[in-house]
Design a protein around this motif. Structure first.
Motif, PDB file in Angstrom:
ATOM      1  N   PRO A 190     -21.827   2.547 -45.390  1.00 26.30           N
ATOM      2  CA  PRO A 190     -20.456   2.950 -45.078  1.00 26.30           C
ATOM      3  C   PRO A 190     -19.472   2.358 -46.082  1.00 26.30           C
ATOM      4  N   VAL A 191     -18.458   3.151 -46.428  1.00 28.89           N
ATOM      5  CA  VAL A 191     -17.407   2.680 -47.348  1.00 28.89           C
ATOM      6  C   VAL A 191     -16.084   2.719 -46.582  1.00 28.89           C
ATOM      7  N   TYR A 192     -15.331   1.634 -46.701  1.00 25.50           N
ATOM      8  CA  TYR A 192     -14.076   1.529 -45.956  1.00 25.50           C
ATOM      9  C   TYR A 192     -12.883   1.532 -46.900  1.00 25.50           C
ATOM     10  N   ARG A 214     -14.260  12.540 -37.879  1.00 22.02           N
ATOM     11  CA  ARG A 214     -15.604  12.407 -37.316  1.00 22.02           C
ATOM     12  C   ARG A 214     -16.103  10.969 -37.490  1.00 22.02           C
ATOM     13  N   LEU A 215     -15.933  10.420 -38.707  1.00 17.18           N
ATOM     14  CA  LEU A 215     -16.450   9.075 -39.013  1.00 17.18           C
ATOM     15  C   LEU A 215     -15.755   7.995 -38.205  1.00 17.18           C
ATOM     16  N   ASN A 216     -14.471   8.205 -37.898  1.00 20.61           N
ATOM     17  CA  ASN A 216     -13.699   7.140 -37.263  1.00 20.61           C
ATOM     18  C   ASN A 216     -13.409   7.406 -35.796  1.00 20.61           C
ATOM     19  N   LEU A 236     -10.254   2.148 -42.582  1.00 18.24           N
ATOM     20  CA  LEU A 236     -10.684   3.508 -42.233  1.00 18.24           C
ATOM     21  C   LEU A 236     -11.991   3.763 -42.958  1.00 18.24           C
ATOM     22  N   ARG A 237     -12.988   4.234 -42.212  1.00 16.00           N
ATOM     23  CA  ARG A 237     -14.263   4.535 -42.872  1.00 16.00           C
ATOM     24  C   ARG A 237     -14.114   5.853 -43.601  1.00 16.00           C
ATOM     25  N   ILE A 238     -14.415   5.857 -44.902  1.00 17.27           N
ATOM     26  CA  ILE A 238     -14.270   7.104 -45.645  1.00 17.27           C
ATOM     27  C   ILE A 238     -15.609   7.736 -46.004  1.00 17.27           C
ATOM     28  N   ARG A 239     -16.743   6.975 -45.863  1.00 17.87           N
ATOM     29  CA  ARG A 239     -18.082   7.534 -46.099  1.00 17.87           C
ATOM     30  C   ARG A 239     -19.037   6.977 -45.071  1.00 17.87           C
TER      31      ARG A 239
END
Ligand SMILES: [Zn+2]
Length: 338
Positions: A292-294, A319-321, A335-338
């Protein structure tokens, strides 16, 4: 507490009553679990079972031998257990039963051997390498007892060593995690750990060795790792096999083809190390994708701005968050971006 306990007891008795009225209890229906043994003063023991049956048990010669295997030279905090053994002290050839109807076998992992037994960059490579995915299960090759299971700072990383009835040992290195402890009995095929990249390792792989009295020989003499097949029921170990330059290549019919595969179009040779390195690169890239990338939200950010700057979409961010398009995002939050 007390009344609860009473209620539980009453409920359990009721259940027992109702089941016993449904099924007449027959002694042969009771589970047959060994619950005690009696010594008879001879070689035989009496084993008593929970269903009121018993039988004589004669510890066979095999298990007597096996017990000896698991007590002599039984060192659990060092990798070498037979210090000072030289191949010269051993007979010219020895026979090892590998499996039978009771004791089965399982190839620890099935895959392409990326680095063979032999000399690699001037150093002895005492086993074989098989690239794997992170945390793939690794299986005990034969039944046995775990002699060593810990992090080894000598390069093996997390290492499990299993000793088998016939005296052979199998070594499993670079594990992400061991699944067994010293003294555990394992059956063939038991998951003894998971593939990793610990110790002196570049890329996730299993480093697998087979040893007799600390001395190594080529594991490919026993297993065909590409198919998972075992080569012999009774393996004859020649003393010469302990030589690091002695390998199973004479067994491999398609050896010439494999060598041909290891050359590029312009004739440059690709070593198994290069293959392993390539696989590592691919695996690392894959792992990065999954990690995961934040992103830390800044003042004035909107979901759509964050999405477009990070090559993703608002719906993917939602969806991710676990948020909606209307969720108010606050500066400083992650915020999770990946
Ligand atoms: Zn290796």
């Amino acid at each position: 507490m007390r009344s609860n306990k009473l209620k539980l007891t009453a409920l359990l008795s009721l259940l027992l009553l109702s089941t016993s009225s449904l099924y007449a209890q027959r002694i042969e229906d009771l589970p047959r679990i060994a619950m005690d043994t009696l010594d008879t003063g001879t070689n035989a023991k009496v084993v008593i079972y929970t269903n009121n049956t018993w039988e004589f048990f004669f510890p066979g010669l095999d298990s007597l031998v096996a017990r000896n295997v698991y007590t002599t030279n039984w060192i659990t905090d060092q990798v070498f257990a037979y210090k000072g053994t030289s191949a010269n002290d051993l007979p010219a050839s020895m026979e090892f039963p590998l499996f039978n109807k009771v004791n089965e076998y399982k190839c620890p992992v099935v895959g392409r051997v990326s680095s063979r037994y032999g000399i690699r960059r001037g150093r002895n490579h005492n086993g074989i390498d098989i690239p794997l995915k992170l945390r793939e299960p690794i299986y005990a090759a034969f039944p046995g007892v775990v002699r060593y299971s810990r992090y080894n700072s000598g390069g093996y990383g997390n290492l499990v060593i299993i000793r088998h009835d016939n005296g052979l040992e199998t070594w499993y290195g670079h594990l992400s995690k061991a699944n067994v402890e010293v003294g555990d009995y394992v059956v063939a095929g038991a998951v003894i750990g998971f593939a990793g990249n610990t110790g002196r390792s570049r890329g996730v792989h299993l480093h697998f060795e087979v040893r007799y009295r600390d001395l190594t020989f080529d594991p490919e003499r026993i297993f065909d790792f590409e198919t998972g097949d075992i080569r012999y029921q009774n393996f004859v170990l020649e003393k010469s096999y302990f030589n690091i330059r002695s390998n199973a290549s004479e067994l491999l019919e398609d050896n010439d083809e494999e060598i041909a595969l290891l050359a590029t179009e312009d004739g440059q040779e690709i070593t198994s190390e290069d293959i392993l390195e390539n696989i590592e690169k691919i695996q690392e890239a894959e792992a990065k994708k999954l990690e995961p990338v934040y992103y830390t939200i800044k003042n004035g950010d909107t979901l759509s701005r964050i999405a477009s700057r990070n090559g993703t979409t608002v719906s993917e961010l939602c969806r991710l968050n676990g948020i909606t398009r209307n969720t108010i995002i606050r500066a400083g939050r992650q915020l999770r971006i990946r």
